[in-house]
Scaffold this active site. Structure first.
Site, PDB file in Angstrom:
ATOM      1  N   TYR A 147      -3.136  18.905  -4.775  1.00 38.18           N
ATOM      2  CA  TYR A 147      -4.585  19.056  -4.770  1.00 38.18           C
ATOM      3  C   TYR A 147      -5.179  18.473  -6.057  1.00 38.18           C
ATOM      4  O   TYR A 147      -4.473  18.284  -7.055  1.00 38.18           O
ATOM      5  CB  TYR A 147      -4.947  20.544  -4.656  1.00 38.18           C
ATOM      6  CG  TYR A 147      -6.345  20.793  -4.139  1.00 38.18           C
ATOM      7  CD1 TYR A 147      -6.730  20.331  -2.881  1.00 38.18           C
ATOM      8  CD2 TYR A 147      -7.278  21.479  -4.904  1.00 38.18           C
ATOM      9  CE1 TYR A 147      -8.017  20.561  -2.416  1.00 38.18           C
ATOM     10  CE2 TYR A 147      -8.564  21.718  -4.434  1.00 38.18           C
ATOM     11  CZ  TYR A 147      -8.923  21.250  -3.179  1.00 38.18           C
ATOM     12  OH  TYR A 147     -10.194  21.477  -2.719  1.00 38.18           O
ATOM     13  N   SER A 165     -12.152  21.741  13.439  1.00 43.02           N
ATOM     14  CA  SER A 165     -11.698  22.335  12.169  1.00 43.02           C
ATOM     15  C   SER A 165     -12.647  23.458  11.761  1.00 43.02           C
ATOM     16  O   SER A 165     -13.709  23.653  12.358  1.00 43.02           O
ATOM     17  CB  SER A 165     -11.680  21.262  11.083  1.00 43.02           C
ATOM     18  OG  SER A 165     -13.006  20.860  10.768  1.00 43.02           O
ATOM     19  N   ARG A 168      -9.548  14.678  18.794  1.00 38.81           N
ATOM     20  CA  ARG A 168      -8.399  13.936  19.337  1.00 38.81           C
ATOM     21  C   ARG A 168      -8.142  14.401  20.769  1.00 38.81           C
ATOM     22  O   ARG A 168      -8.384  15.564  21.105  1.00 38.81           O
ATOM     23  CB  ARG A 168      -7.157  14.198  18.483  1.00 38.81           C
ATOM     24  CG  ARG A 168      -7.201  13.474  17.155  1.00 38.81           C
ATOM     25  CD  ARG A 168      -6.083  13.955  16.274  1.00 38.81           C
ATOM     26  NE  ARG A 168      -6.271  15.371  15.940  1.00 38.81           N
ATOM     27  CZ  ARG A 168      -5.537  16.046  15.064  1.00 38.81           C
ATOM     28  NH1 ARG A 168      -4.544  15.439  14.440  1.00 38.81           N
ATOM     29  NH2 ARG A 168      -5.768  17.308  14.811  1.00 38.81           N
ATOM     30  N   ASP A 169      -7.635  13.476  21.594  1.00 42.22           N
ATOM     31  CA  ASP A 169      -7.317  13.863  22.968  1.00 42.22           C
ATOM     32  C   ASP A 169      -6.156  14.863  22.955  1.00 42.22           C
ATOM     33  O   ASP A 169      -5.311  14.832  22.065  1.00 42.22           O
ATOM     34  CB  ASP A 169      -6.929  12.626  23.785  1.00 42.22           C
ATOM     35  CG  ASP A 169      -6.957  12.935  25.274  1.00 42.22           C
ATOM     36  OD1 ASP A 169      -7.540  13.979  25.658  1.00 42.22           O
ATOM     37  OD2 ASP A 169      -6.406  12.146  26.053  1.00 42.22           O
ATOM     38  N   PHE A 212     -18.079  14.867  -0.401  1.00 47.28           N
ATOM     39  CA  PHE A 212     -18.548  16.204  -0.779  1.00 47.28           C
ATOM     40  C   PHE A 212     -17.361  17.121  -1.011  1.00 47.28           C
ATOM     41  O   PHE A 212     -16.386  17.119  -0.249  1.00 47.28           O
ATOM     42  CB  PHE A 212     -19.450  16.811   0.303  1.00 47.28           C
ATOM     43  CG  PHE A 212     -19.989  18.148  -0.130  1.00 47.28           C
ATOM     44  CD1 PHE A 212     -21.011  18.215  -1.059  1.00 47.28           C
ATOM     45  CD2 PHE A 212     -19.432  19.337   0.334  1.00 47.28           C
ATOM     46  CE1 PHE A 212     -21.477  19.441  -1.517  1.00 47.28           C
ATOM     47  CE2 PHE A 212     -19.881  20.563  -0.109  1.00 47.28           C
ATOM     48  CZ  PHE A 212     -20.917  20.617  -1.038  1.00 47.28           C
ATOM     49  N   TRP A 213     -17.469  17.912  -2.078  1.00 53.67           N
ATOM     50  CA  TRP A 213     -16.419  18.867  -2.440  1.00 53.67           C
ATOM     51  C   TRP A 213     -17.108  20.128  -2.913  1.00 53.67           C
ATOM     52  O   TRP A 213     -17.755  20.134  -3.956  1.00 53.67           O
ATOM     53  CB  TRP A 213     -15.566  18.257  -3.553  1.00 53.67           C
ATOM     54  CG  TRP A 213     -14.341  19.039  -3.903  1.00 53.67           C
ATOM     55  CD1 TRP A 213     -13.630  19.890  -3.103  1.00 53.67           C
ATOM     56  CD2 TRP A 213     -13.659  19.018  -5.159  1.00 53.67           C
ATOM     57  NE1 TRP A 213     -12.552  20.397  -3.784  1.00 53.67           N
ATOM     58  CE2 TRP A 213     -12.543  19.881  -5.045  1.00 53.67           C
ATOM     59  CE3 TRP A 213     -13.873  18.358  -6.369  1.00 53.67           C
ATOM     60  CZ2 TRP A 213     -11.655  20.096  -6.092  1.00 53.67           C
ATOM     61  CZ3 TRP A 213     -12.986  18.575  -7.412  1.00 53.67           C
ATOM     62  CH2 TRP A 213     -11.888  19.426  -7.271  1.00 53.67           C
TER      63      TRP A 213
END
Lengths: 331, 331
Positions: free
Chosen positions: A50, A150, A172-173, A266-267
């Site tokens: 990280y 998510s 995603r499929d 962005f964070w």
């Protein structure tokens, strides 16, 4: 006093240890942790990948809800029994108790679900800031995002829906696509489409009824990000908050020059740091989110509650790809 | 009256033709073109690969200086003998004469070199806007750019030097590198480095004496753009105005999220369109540039003057890769 804390170090990745609490200062509170999620960034911190890494050994976890059990003499904003969440990351939430400075936490009304309180400080904050700080979105405008399933993605769907903003959600499929699509539409998604569908020419039909998005939110990178860009309005912004595909963001030069797209990142950790001397900014954001939670417009993501003692199972599960339920440690 | 004009169409790429001038309206001026450059974007327009394409057949050229030879009755800002440049692109400058609306041109004092006047409206304007509109640059700050030897690149070096801003200028390696480096330093470049040098770890030594750049200007794309990004300050901007490598711009996700780099594009044509109702904006930009020209701080790029009749040779030369001198048609 000794409290049970989930620490991690260089040699032993993670283990439950008893650590000494620091004495309660006059402006401190002692809190009992109630619930704390295992977020992907927590895993990255443990793995050392990280952007910010604490001195080791460190207590894991950057989010969670706690209850005040003791207050220092000069503490004014908090009382015993209050629910609190931390303002700054890096304090370590995977523990039974902690002593925290009054300034580092803010109180929440305890009339919202525990799991919502435990998960309000990172993903919903990220979603709200990205919807607020880059483009001036009005009801009827639209936003396109990948990684729509998510934690951030689901918060984007719900917050946007509450503001009357259309969301075009790319996933995603997968075999259970119809089920996922129904679930996301159930929480407010305007459109749910597969990545392949986004590449097909007939996607333009969608934009006969829905305005081209002013804002694209990218948690994936790679081709997925480039596809989002293709559908952005002239002058619109793409904001990257994650890179699940581990691929960089690739932008055609013509999109920058002739379509004037703005590519940003962005964070939330940086936002909190930048606003650490402006308590009202964080307070008003959390108040807005709690109000949505109270109205039933913002729900916690699917969670699996795990006792702190079962942390190994929780960490293992959280590290699996395609984990659908967030692991929440319950103290 | 019939005037000689270099038009281009679908079947015959470019030929010199006599075209009828439209009658002079009360708010029009008739001008005699003096000099007009052949810019890369003019070539792209002829090849049909540019973002905006005129109706064909069209008169080529989007920049140049002309002299007023006749004024309509209601024209107030211009008189016979004035030098003018056009405010908007697409009017066609490769011609001996033109009738233009008063509103579409602005006058220049004719105390600057003809070649400077002919080339002030695109590249120096692009350079000045990019240095002004994206980051708040102060004396002592630094800017990094690739394509430093291009028309825009040289204008960036000179305008930045006039403002006390350091430039880190990246060029492709070539046999005459020392000569090029000396020439760019002669017009104000702080540092001139080869692309390979930018990738070597010892480049960090440069940043012991020069602050990390707040702004990166990208006329190349591909790996070159990614390298510029690597050296940008946290929170800095990269502005793309060209894509000579024909490669997209590739941005690591971490640069967006953790370094908060802002990736933008700039197109002077769009800027002019956006400011078409604000005559003062264009006027004040041109005044600032002419003042630098008058002080000897902004010079025209190396030019080859070619008579309009020899346009084929000039177009052929302008289409060669690595052309070092700009072709300027003299009417």
């Amino acid at each position: 006093s000794l409290v049970s804390s989930l620490r991690y170090g260089v040699f032993l990745v993670a283990r439950l240890e008893d650590v000494e609490l620091r004495p309660l200062g006059v402006k401190d509170v002692r809190v009992k942790m109630l619930a704390a999620p295992i977020n992907p960034s927590d895993i990255n911190m443990i793995q050392g990948t990280y952007a910010i890494l604490p001195d080791l050994p460190a207590v894991g976890g950057n989010e969670g809800v706690a209850q005040v059990v003791e207050v220092g003499h000069q503490v004014k904003s908090l009382k015993i029994g209050d629910w609190v969440i931390q303002r700054d990351p890096g304090l370590g939430t995977w523990r039974t108790e902690a002593v925290l400075a009054e300034d580092h936490v803010i109180s929440l009304l305890n009339d919202i679900p525990l799991l919502s309180a435990a998960t309000v400080g990172v993903n919903p904050c990220t979603a709200l800031r990205m919807l607020s700080d880059f483009e001036d979105l009005q009801p009827g405008d639209s936003v396109i995002q990948n990684a729509a399933n998510s934690g951030v993605g689901q918060a984007v769907i719900q917050i946007a829906a509450a503001k009357g903003i259309n969301t075009i959600n790319v996933v995603r499929d997968r075999p259970e696509f119809p089920h996922l699509s129904d679930r996301l539409k159930g929480i407010g998604a305007t459109y749910v489409i597969k990545e392949e569908a986004l590449r097909r020419p007939d996607i333009e039909d969608l934009f006969k009824t829905c305005p081209k998005p002013k804002l694209a939110l990218n948690g994936v990178g790679g081709k997925s990000a480039t596809e989002l860009l293709r559908h952005l309005q002239t002058g619109g912004s793409m904001v990257t908050y994650g890179g699940m595909s581990k691929q960089p963001v690739t932008i055609p030069v013509s999109a920058l020059i002739f379509k004037d797209v703005k590519v940003r990142g962005f964070w939330i950790t940086q936002w909190k740091k930048d606003h650490s001397h402006d308590a009202r900014a964080f307070r008003s954001m959390v108040d807005e989110l709690c109000s949505l939670i109270r109205q039933g417009k913002l729900t916690a993501p699917a969670c699996t509650e795990v006792g702190l003692q079962d942390y190994r199972k929780a960490l293992d599960t959280a590290m699996q790809p395609f984990t659908s339920a967030k692991q929440i440690l319950i103290m």
